[in-house]
Design a protein around this motif. Structure first.
Motif, PDB file in Angstrom:
ATOM      1  N   VAL A 228      49.433 -33.288 -13.494  1.00 11.12           N
ATOM      2  CA  VAL A 228      49.201 -33.919 -14.796  1.00 11.12           C
ATOM      3  C   VAL A 228      50.006 -33.181 -15.862  1.00 11.12           C
ATOM      4  N   HIS A 229      50.916 -33.901 -16.504  1.00 14.69           N
ATOM      5  CA  HIS A 229      51.735 -33.320 -17.572  1.00 14.69           C
ATOM      6  C   HIS A 229      50.866 -33.188 -18.819  1.00 14.69           C
ATOM      7  N   PRO A 230      50.585 -31.959 -19.273  1.00 18.80           N
ATOM      8  CA  PRO A 230      49.692 -31.812 -20.424  1.00 18.80           C
ATOM      9  C   PRO A 230      50.350 -32.279 -21.716  1.00 18.80           C
ATOM     10  N   GLN A 231      49.565 -32.886 -22.584  1.00 17.58           N
ATOM     11  CA  GLN A 231      50.069 -33.314 -23.890  1.00 17.58           C
ATOM     12  C   GLN A 231      50.508 -32.123 -24.738  1.00 17.58           C
ATOM     13  N   GLU A 232      49.960 -30.950 -24.422  1.00 18.09           N
ATOM     14  CA  GLU A 232      50.227 -29.771 -25.250  1.00 18.09           C
ATOM     15  C   GLU A 232      51.581 -29.134 -24.976  1.00 18.09           C
ATOM     16  N   SER A 233      52.332 -29.617 -23.987  1.00 22.07           N
ATOM     17  CA  SER A 233      53.585 -28.969 -23.626  1.00 22.07           C
ATOM     18  C   SER A 233      54.728 -29.976 -23.500  1.00 22.07           C
ATOM     19  N   ASN A 234      55.905 -29.525 -23.921  1.00 22.75           N
ATOM     20  CA  ASN A 234      57.128 -30.307 -23.745  1.00 22.75           C
ATOM     21  C   ASN A 234      58.094 -29.635 -22.773  1.00 22.75           C
ATOM     22  N   LYS A 373      59.179 -34.574 -16.486  1.00 22.94           N
ATOM     23  CA  LYS A 373      58.556 -35.630 -17.283  1.00 22.94           C
ATOM     24  C   LYS A 373      57.737 -36.508 -16.355  1.00 22.94           C
ATOM     25  N   ARG A 374      56.914 -37.324 -16.935  1.00 20.53           N
ATOM     26  CA  ARG A 374      56.063 -38.201 -16.141  1.00 20.53           C
ATOM     27  C   ARG A 374      56.920 -39.136 -15.285  1.00 20.53           C
TER      28      ARG A 374
END
Length: 393
Positions: A228-234, A373-374
């Protein structure tokens, strides 16, 4: 700006052999090539470490027989990819086996799985013909937890060996979903900057002593679950790693006896949020321990099944493009030194997991940097251990 990995909709096959240049875009093939150690596709998700992703990765579906050769050609020396996939003995064609040195008693590939009907996780052993021996059925007295099973020591391993040799209690491989081989460790211990070629990649000095950090066990997922790609990280990055599993309790362990405390090995991916590694006082913990940031598997391969753990090909591919391609012979601190060092500070107990560091080729050191990325598919593989493949969602 960091480079990006192309979406699954823009799939284009990479030219053979897989290139190693740090180009900003990575064009995936139509599917990740078949490889050893694959498992049946996951089913709907429950708790993080024992559940399948809500949207299973199409490219991470279980393949059939692996190819005889991948990478390398002509008069060129074989790459790590070629070493992983080159098989001469027919028994090597068994999913996940790679000969597995099964001539040695005690050589096993231990797994945790759920059956077609779901239910509680069960312990198992991969059988040579591709089925799974249901240890929980064959030996009902054995613990259902991998950690408790390892705490039982030789008694548990002997029971698993008996079940494997009995030829009974077999479950078709296609009917099970593999979980992380150890889902409930007391500790997940990690090592930074432990490959010579990774240090050269960054232009940093070789460490004089192991750099230790950790992940929380809640980061663990199975070999084919979603990241799961966290929203908090780019800046989510990949790191293929050899993971050692402790099988015998110890403190102040001597190097000469260190491998006596290891039960076996797994493939690991130390998923990392690079932006958070440089925040929070530059402590690495938060950047390393988001939920789903520790895929493990496909099996716990006992040490008797591995010819030389310090000479195994190791690689990571993103959407089919090889990004990391090295060997465990590049480890700065081999396992005996790591175990002796860590055990100076903490007691190691059965089930503890030690991630031993990553080779060069991570996204942060591409030029320009490239991050996950997703939709991306991350495949990690280690010679003699197998393959894990996880989709980013």
């Amino acid at each position: 700006m960091p480079g990006s990995l192309p979406s699954q909709e823009s799939i284009q096959p990479p030219p053979p052999p897989p290139p190693r240049d740090p180009s900003p875009g990575i064009s995936p093939p139509s599917r990740i090539p078949p490889a050893l150690g694959s498992a049946p596709s996951p089913s709907p998700q429950g708790p993080v470490q024992d559940a399948a992703p809500p949207h299973p990765a199409a490219g991470c579906q279980p393949p059939g027989i692996p190819p005889l050769m991948l990478g390398g050609g002509g008069g060129d020396p074989p790459t790590a990819a070629a070493r992983i996939h080159s098989r001469q003995d027919p028994t090597d064609l068994l999913p996940g086996a790679h000969r597995c040195q099964m001539r040695l008693r005690g050589a096993m590939r231990l797994v945790r799985f759920r059956g077609a009907g779901g239910g509680e996780p069960r312990l198992g052993v991969e059988a040579a013909e591709g089925s799974v021996v249901d240890l929980s059925e064959a030996e009902p007295a054995l613990p259902r937890s991998a950690r408790a099973f390892l705490e039982s020591g030789h008694r548990g391993l002997a029971a698993a060996q008996r079940a494997l040799e009995s030829g009974r209690h077999r479950v078709p491989r296609e009917s099970v979903r593999l979980l992380a081989p150890v889902g409930d460790p007391q500790k997940v211990i990690c090592v930074g900057l432990n490959y010579r070629d990774h240090c050269l990649e960054q232009g940093v000095k070789i460490p004089k002593e192991p750099i230790i950090f950790n992940k929380f066990p809640s980061a663990i997922i199975g070999p084919f679950d979603d990241i799961v790609h966290p929203q908090e990280s780019n800046e989510v990055d990949w790191e293929v790693e050899l993971a050692a599993v402790i099988g015998k309790k110890g403190r102040h362990i001597e190097e000469s006896a260190a491998l006596d405390h290891v039960v076996g090995f797994m493939v690991a991916n130390d998923i990392s949020a690079r932006d958070w590694q440089s925040r929070n006082g530059r402590q690495w913990l938060l950047g390393k321990t988001f939920d789903t940031f520790c895929p493990l598997g496909p099996a716990l391969v006992t040490k008797e099944a591995v010819a030389d753990v310090h000479n195994l090909s190791i690689r990571c591919s993103i959407n089919g493009r090889v990004m990391q391609d090295s060997s465990t012979n590049q480890l700065i601190f081999p396992l005996p030194k790591l175990i002796a060092w860590v055990s100076r500070f903490v007691t190691l107990v059965p089930g503890d997991i030690l991630l031993t560091g990553t080779p060069p080729g991570v996204g942060a050191f591409q030029k320009p940097p490239v991050f996950l990325k997703r939709g991306d598919e991350v495949q990690c593989e280690i010679e003699e251990l197998g393959v894990i493949c996880n989709k980013v969602v």
